[in-house]
Design a protein around this motif. Structure first.
Motif, mmCIF file in Angstrom:
data_model
loop_
_atom_site.group_PDB
_atom_site.id
_atom_site.type_symbol
_atom_site.label_atom_id
_atom_site.label_comp_id
_atom_site.label_asym_id
_atom_site.label_seq_id
_atom_site.Cartn_x
_atom_site.Cartn_y
_atom_site.Cartn_z
ATOM 1 N N ALA A 1 46.888 57.780 40.514
ATOM 2 C CA ALA A 1 47.763 58.041 39.251
ATOM 3 C C ALA A 1 47.681 59.816 38.995
ATOM 4 C CB ALA A 1 47.646 57.372 38.126
ATOM 5 N N GLU A 2 46.471 60.383 39.166
ATOM 6 C CA GLU A 2 46.310 61.626 38.795
ATOM 7 C C GLU A 2 47.242 62.531 39.938
ATOM 8 O OE1 GLU A 2 42.982 64.401 40.928
ATOM 9 O OE2 GLU A 2 42.174 63.006 39.837
ATOM 10 N N ALA A 3 47.327 62.105 41.056
ATOM 11 C CA ALA A 3 48.330 62.782 42.101
ATOM 12 C C ALA A 3 50.027 63.091 41.493
ATOM 13 C CB ALA A 3 48.293 62.446 43.397
ATOM 14 N N GLY A 4 50.113 62.000 40.679
ATOM 15 C CA GLY A 4 51.619 62.083 40.201
ATOM 16 C C GLY A 4 52.525 61.272 41.005
ATOM 17 N N MET A 5 52.139 60.826 42.214
ATOM 18 C CA MET A 5 52.999 60.140 43.191
ATOM 19 C C MET A 5 53.480 59.046 42.834
ATOM 20 S SD MET A 5 51.191 61.523 46.898
ATOM 21 C CE MET A 5 52.932 60.869 47.756
ATOM 22 N N ARG A 6 54.317 58.472 43.227
ATOM 23 C CA ARG A 6 54.683 56.967 43.362
ATOM 24 C C ARG A 6 54.041 56.274 44.346
ATOM 25 N NH1 ARG A 6 58.554 55.423 40.473
ATOM 26 N NH2 ARG A 6 59.686 57.184 40.521
ATOM 27 N N VAL A 7 52.990 55.344 44.391
ATOM 28 C CA VAL A 7 52.281 55.004 45.313
ATOM 29 C C VAL A 7 52.255 53.404 45.314
ATOM 30 C CG1 VAL A 7 49.937 54.879 46.221
ATOM 31 C CG2 VAL A 7 50.723 56.986 45.046
ATOM 32 N N CYS A 8 52.358 52.803 46.615
ATOM 33 C CA CYS A 8 52.404 51.508 46.513
ATOM 34 C C CYS A 8 50.754 51.241 47.073
ATOM 35 C CB CYS A 8 53.439 51.000 47.603
ATOM 36 S SG CYS A 8 53.324 49.046 48.286
ATOM 37 N N ILE A 9 49.959 50.547 46.612
ATOM 38 C CA ILE A 9 48.719 50.296 46.791
ATOM 39 C C ILE A 9 48.778 49.034 47.849
ATOM 40 C CG2 ILE A 9 47.654 51.326 44.945
ATOM 41 C CD1 ILE A 9 46.779 48.438 44.480
ATOM 42 N N ALA A 10 48.161 49.045 48.941
ATOM 43 C CA ALA A 10 47.928 48.086 49.847
ATOM 44 C C ALA A 10 46.335 47.702 50.257
ATOM 45 C CB ALA A 10 48.723 48.409 51.128
ATOM 46 N N PRO A 11 45.755 46.998 49.369
ATOM 47 C CA PRO A 11 44.352 46.821 49.600
ATOM 48 C C PRO A 11 44.287 46.040 50.833
ATOM 49 C CG PRO A 11 44.890 46.316 47.166
ATOM 50 C CD PRO A 11 46.230 46.365 48.110
ATOM 51 N N MET A 12 43.541 46.339 51.808
ATOM 52 C CA MET A 12 43.166 45.773 52.863
ATOM 53 C C MET A 12 42.341 44.498 53.001
ATOM 54 S SD MET A 12 44.095 48.439 55.976
ATOM 55 C CE MET A 12 42.753 49.643 55.495
ATOM 56 N N PHE A 13 42.263 43.565 53.417
ATOM 57 C CA PHE A 13 41.430 42.541 53.596
ATOM 58 C C PHE A 13 41.520 41.912 54.801
ATOM 59 C CE2 PHE A 13 45.364 41.167 51.317
ATOM 60 C CZ PHE A 13 45.857 39.997 52.129
ATOM 61 N N LYS A 14 40.386 41.362 55.301
ATOM 62 C CA LYS A 14 40.390 40.720 56.641
ATOM 63 C C LYS A 14 39.134 39.761 56.903
ATOM 64 C CE LYS A 14 37.569 44.837 58.062
ATOM 65 N NZ LYS A 14 37.576 45.812 58.877
ATOM 66 N N SER A 15 39.424 38.828 57.872
ATOM 67 C CA SER A 15 38.252 37.662 58.180
ATOM 68 C C SER A 15 37.053 38.203 59.088
ATOM 69 C CB SER A 15 39.022 36.625 58.422
ATOM 70 O OG SER A 15 40.292 36.211 58.267
ATOM 71 N N ALA A 16 37.338 39.241 59.683
ATOM 72 C CA ALA A 16 36.667 39.708 60.801
ATOM 73 C C ALA A 16 36.507 41.155 60.730
ATOM 74 C CB ALA A 16 36.736 38.983 62.116
ATOM 75 N N ARG A 17 35.509 41.736 61.380
ATOM 76 C CA ARG A 17 35.278 43.294 61.561
ATOM 77 C C ARG A 17 35.039 43.310 63.642
ATOM 78 N NH1 ARG A 17 30.626 45.671 63.445
ATOM 79 N NH2 ARG A 17 28.785 44.661 63.530
ATOM 80 N N TRP A 18 35.494 44.256 63.889
ATOM 81 C CA TRP A 18 35.546 44.406 65.367
ATOM 82 C C TRP A 18 34.371 45.395 65.729
ATOM 83 C CZ3 TRP A 18 41.376 46.093 64.878
ATOM 84 C CH2 TRP A 18 41.347 47.353 64.350
#
Length: 477
Positions: free
Chosen positions: A141-158
């Motif tokens: 919000a500080e940046a003043g941009m319009r932002v679509c947040i996409a919090p990533m989630f997963k079942s495994a790490r590679w």
């Protein structure tokens, strides 16, 4: 509410609703009030509380970037420019990127650097694909941009233990918990006082998520009416992993599970069943993408560094695939990315006619907006949000300007971007970011990179010194 008038612009890239396309409109005016465009045309005679002289200005819609990783990528400048794993088809995903990750202290500076670069290159809407981090929403919000947040989630790490085999460590419960937290964070974003944040569901990668996590996240995204994005068809390793597990290509596997539609976005979508590096016994992937209305987020720079590219942007467009553009890596310069979209498409097709500047500009505006389910961004039209970029058409690098948007993309780049408005608020003035201290963040990031590189050797499976992983351009004396 106060009305701002951009009067007598040399040229406006306006939206022609009757023909559903951008058009050049010379010697025109644009007025906005309360974050909404109220007038685009000639001879505005309404109230104007503030007048901006449009002489010598190209006025265009803010660009829509549908795939970016601001929390990590700025850290990699100077490190990942020339390296990829030869045993993993030259990808840098599995062996090298994990050892140069930002620490928690560096994340805010990474984000400020990335968002400053984006604003300076005309981006007003951004999809931020990141792992959730403290203060994320307020920082955006500080940046003043319009932002679509996409919090990533997963079942495994590679990970890799040898540089030629990728392994997966699974924790399905952790993936389910992370998904629940992601949707909670999306709800908080939509309620944020800035009014410029919204959300997208983002299971991180097709090969790190269980089928159940993919189906559940897609169902929840549909219930909420939000978009859904996943990294898929982004590496040869992943292509072979999915065909081995399921007997389908990545695109076909998503389609078999019923996950693809007009609010689905494939991050990258390079390795299809007819790509020369992943030939399969079918020829369906491109048709599936087109028929389902799925968007492909095209980010050429990060792959070009490894000698990898889509085959090709123009072919996807002609087959009816909706395309958007992102800056998956540094520099977060959207105009540079658009230039590379054009050049790689034409070299891969060995045909200068495979794509046009019109196609590419559309992908960076209305194509991205369509992927996000929005018809109020990516265009300059009455009723759209006042996300506006003013380009100095008199800038020496814009000369001659027979076709100003071509001059901007292929010659001037971000050097000619003068002012940027998001929701009617000015966030860039005379080529300087108003909302963040770009220079200070960059200086802090330089210090942070020293911390990260000091730890890289112990993070590397082979414990190689950094100068062996990423050899310097010249010998240090």
């Amino acid at each position: 509410m106060a009305t701002t008038l951009i009067k007598g612009a040399e040229l406006i890239v306006a939206w022609d609703a009757s023909e559903k396309r951008h058009v050049y409109m010379p010697d025109a005016d644009l007025a906005f009030e309360g974050g909404v465009i109220r007038f685009v045309g000639r001879g505005y005679d309404g109230v104007a509380d503030k007048v901006v002289d449009g002489a010598g200005m190209l006025v265009m819609p803010g660009l829509v970037n549908i795939h970016s990783h601001p929390t990590s990528e700025p850290m990699n400048k100077g490190l990942l420019d020339e390296i990829g794993s030869p045993g993993l088809y030259n990808s840098s995903l599995y062996e090298f990127m994990p050892i140069f990750r930002s620490d928690a202290e560096a994340v805010p500076d990474c984000v400020r650097v990335a968002l400053s670069e984006l604003l300076l290159s005309g981006v007003t809407t951004l999809c931020d694909l990141s792992m959730a981090h403290p203060g994320w929403l307020d920082l955006l919000a500080e940046a003043g941009m319009r932002v679509c947040i996409a919090p990533m989630f997963k079942s495994a790490r590679w990970f890799t233990k040898n540089g030629h085999v990728v392994e997966y460590e699974w924790d399905e419960k952790a993936g389910e918990k992370a998904m629940e937290e992601a949707f909670s964070l999306i709800q908080r974003a939509e309620q944020h006082s800035s009014g410029r944040l919204f959300g997208m569901a983002c299971p991180a990668q097709i090969d790190t998520c269980t089928p159940e996590l993919l189906r559940d996240s897609r169902a929840e995204a549909r219930a909420r009416g939000i978009s859904w994005q996943i990294h898929a068809a982004q590496s040869v390793v992943e292509f072979h992993e999915i065909t081995r597990r399921h007997g389908f290509t990545p695109i076909q596997w998503l389609h078999e599970m019923g996950l693809l539609d007009q609010q689905s976005i494939i991050g990258h979508g390079i390795f299809l069943d007819d790509h020369p590096s992943t030939p399969w016994h079918t020829d369906r992937d491109l048709s599936i993408l087109a028929e389902t209305g799925t968007t492909v987020a095209h980010c050429p720079t990060v792959f070009a560094r490894r000698g990898i590219t889509m085959k090709d942007f123009g072919r996807y467009h002609r087959r009816g695939v909706n395309l958007g553009v992102g800056t998956d890596t540094y520099p977060h310069n959207m105009l540079d990315e658009l230039r590379l979209v054009a050049y790689l498409a034409r070299t891969q097709a060995t045909d200068p006619r495979t794509t046009t500047t019109n196609d590419i500009f559309n992908a960076a505006t209305i194509g991205g907006a369509r992927a996000l389910g929005r018809d109020d961004i990516g265009r300059l039209a009455v009723g759209a949000r006042a996300d506006i970029v003013l380009v100095d058409a008199t800038h020496p690098r814009m000369q001659p300007r027979h076709d100003p948007v071509r001059s901007l993309i292929y010659a001037a780049g971000d050097r000619a971007v003068k002012d940027v408005f998001v929701d009617g608020e000015k966030v860039v003035e005379n080529g300087e970011v108003l909302t963040m201290d770009f220079r200070q963040a960059a200086a802090h990031l330089a210090e942070a990179q020293k911390r990260i590189t000091a730890k890289a050797t112990q993070q590397d499976w082979a414990h190689r010194p950094v100068d062996k992983i990423a050899p310097p351009t010249f010998k240090w004396l």
